[in-house]
Structures are given as C-alpha cells and as structure tokens.
Write an enzyme that holds these catalytic residues in place. Structure first.
Site, mmCIF file in Angstrom:
data_model
loop_
_atom_site.group_PDB
_atom_site.id
_atom_site.type_symbol
_atom_site.label_atom_id
_atom_site.label_comp_id
_atom_site.label_asym_id
_atom_site.label_seq_id
_atom_site.Cartn_x
_atom_site.Cartn_y
_atom_site.Cartn_z
ATOM 1 N N GLY A 209 0.771 -1.235 0.000
ATOM 2 C CA GLY A 209 0.000 0.000 0.000
ATOM 3 C C GLY A 209 0.800 1.280 0.000
ATOM 4 O O GLY A 209 0.237 2.364 0.219
ATOM 5 N N THR A 210 2.097 1.225 -0.271
ATOM 6 C CA THR A 210 2.896 2.456 -0.237
ATOM 7 C C THR A 210 2.459 3.458 -1.300
ATOM 8 O O THR A 210 2.403 4.661 -1.045
ATOM 9 C CB THR A 210 4.391 2.151 -0.406
ATOM 10 O OG1 THR A 210 4.580 1.315 -1.563
ATOM 11 C CG2 THR A 210 4.956 1.435 0.808
#
Length: 264
Positions: A209-210
């Site tokens: 999810g960066t």
C-alpha cells in the site's frame, strides 16, 4: 477549515492498500476522508484472490450522493479496473469540478495480480491525465502509459516524466523505487521545474500500500499547501510509515505500512 478528501478506488479488506489505506492516511494527516468504491477485492498480505468491479451506475450514484451534499477539496483516484469505470470517473470529474485531483495509476498489486485491464490504460491516458493536478506513476506504470520500455536510470525517468506531462496533466511525480540503487529517487516534474527528491531505502518487506498511501497523503495535504510542499510532507509521512511498518507485525506476507505511527 476542515480539508475534505475523497478517494475513488478499490477496497482492500486487509486494510493495507486501497480505500482503507487512503482513509487512514487522510485521518493521520488531518483531513476528513470519504470514499467512492470502484471494486471489491478478496486479498490479504499474501496476495489478491478475487476482484469484483462495481457497476459504473453505482459508482456514479455514490459520487453524486456525496457531491450534492458535501464540498470536496481534493480527490485521489486509485484502482479503476476497466475502461467503463475510467470513462465514468472522467465524466463525473469533468462535470463536477474538484480543485485538486491526484491520479495514482494503479495497474498491478504488490504481489503481481493485475488490477487494470489493458483497454483501460488508453482511456486513463486520454481521459484522466488531462484532468489531473498530478499523477504518481511508478516506473512500470509510466512505461505502460507511454507504451515504451521501463526506465533503467534517472535520466530515462526524467525523460518519461516530461513525455507524460505533455499528455495534459499539470505535474508528474515519477517514483523511482524500482531502480536498483541504495536510494529511492523520485522526480517532481512540472512545466517550470524538475525537482529530485530522495530518501534512503528502508529494509523491510512490509510495503503493502505504499503507492496508495503516498497519493492519498498528497491529496490530504494539497488543499493547504503548494504542490512541492505537499509532496515533501507526503514523502516524509510515508517514510515514517514504512520505517515503523515492522512494529505492526500484520499477516504472513507483505504487511502494511504503519499509517498511525505518529499517534499510536
């Protein structure tokens, strides 16, 4: 005044990416978050098992219900899945203006599962890029948008970013995390400037999810900052979230970043 940020993206039930990560990021950075869901996924830290697209009609209903009631300061666009959804989102944003539009060109999940059909890439390039305040592609996404080979070095990154800028967006944040280097260089490319931004790489497997988190952070910060300031603050926040990711110990696979590291 409270910043009100909207995410138009897919759902990640594990909470690390998608609208769940976006809403956490908005909250962590002081913005009130809302969501329009474009797709449901069955996924965990170990990968994506199934994806279900939401109908364009229901996406439109979600958006219109919010827009008619609440003034939206910024929008982050994530997973759109297919051409029909891209076309719907384009229509909604074209006819219902929002001051700041952050386009995260989500195409593949961290584990390799495709999240965007091939016919949608052209639609994103032609319909959404011209509406965007900023787009935030990684190197594979930039190559797909330009239909060319992936950048192998920073000179090629800058060149591709400038080509994307010519497609109509106001700014491009080229993310260089895929380059084999000790640092992770990004380039903010506008019509007036090219700014290199870099942080040392953090040794952790927990980076789920960066990309969602960075684009959501920019959307949360843009209404009260200029573009460069918003991106610097967003990158600082993401760096902290990654550096504290191992504190969470979530799941058996690629775990999430720590969105609330500043207050837990």
């Amino acid at each position: 005044m409270t910043t009100i940020a909207l995410t138009i993206a897919g759902s990640d039930p594990s909470g690390g990416a998608g609208i769940q990560a976006d809403l956490k990021t908005f909250s962590a950075l002081g913005a009130y978050g809302m969501s329009v869901i474009t797709a449901l996924t069955a996924q965990s830290t170990q990968g994506v098992d199934a994806v279900l697209a939401i109908s364009p009609e229901f996406i439109e209903a979600q958006f219109n219900t919010l827009y008619q009631d609440i003034k939206i300061d910024s929008v982050k666009i994530g997973m759109l899945m297919n051409k029909e959804i891209v076309t719907t989102v384009h229509h909604l944003l074209k006819t219902n203006p929002i001051p700041a539009i952050v386009l995260d060109t989500v195409m593949v999940a961290k584990g390799g599962h495709p999240l965007l059909k091939s016919d949608a890439v052209t639609a994103i390039r032609e319909l959404l890029l011209p509406l965007a305040t900023i787009i935030t592609p990684n190197l594979p996404e930039a190559a797909a948008l330009l239909d060319c080979d992936e950048a192998k070095n920073e000179d090629e990154m800058q060149n591709q970013g400038q080509k994307l800028l010519k497609l109509g967006c106001k700014a491009v944040l080229m993310k260089g995390g895929h380059l084999p280097s000790k640092e992770s260089p990004d380039y903010l490319i506008t019509h007036n400037n090219i700014i290199r931004m870099t942080f040392p790489r953090i040794q952790t497997k927990n980076t789920h999810g960066t990309g969602c988190t960075l684009s959501a952070a920019i959307a949360a910060l843009l209404p009260k900052n200029n573009l460069e300031e918003a991106i610097v603050q967003a990158k600082n926040y993401l760096q902290g979230a990654i550096s504290h990711a191992d504190d969470l110990n979530i799941g058996k696979g690629i775990g999430p970043t720590h969105h609330f590291y500043q207050c837990w």
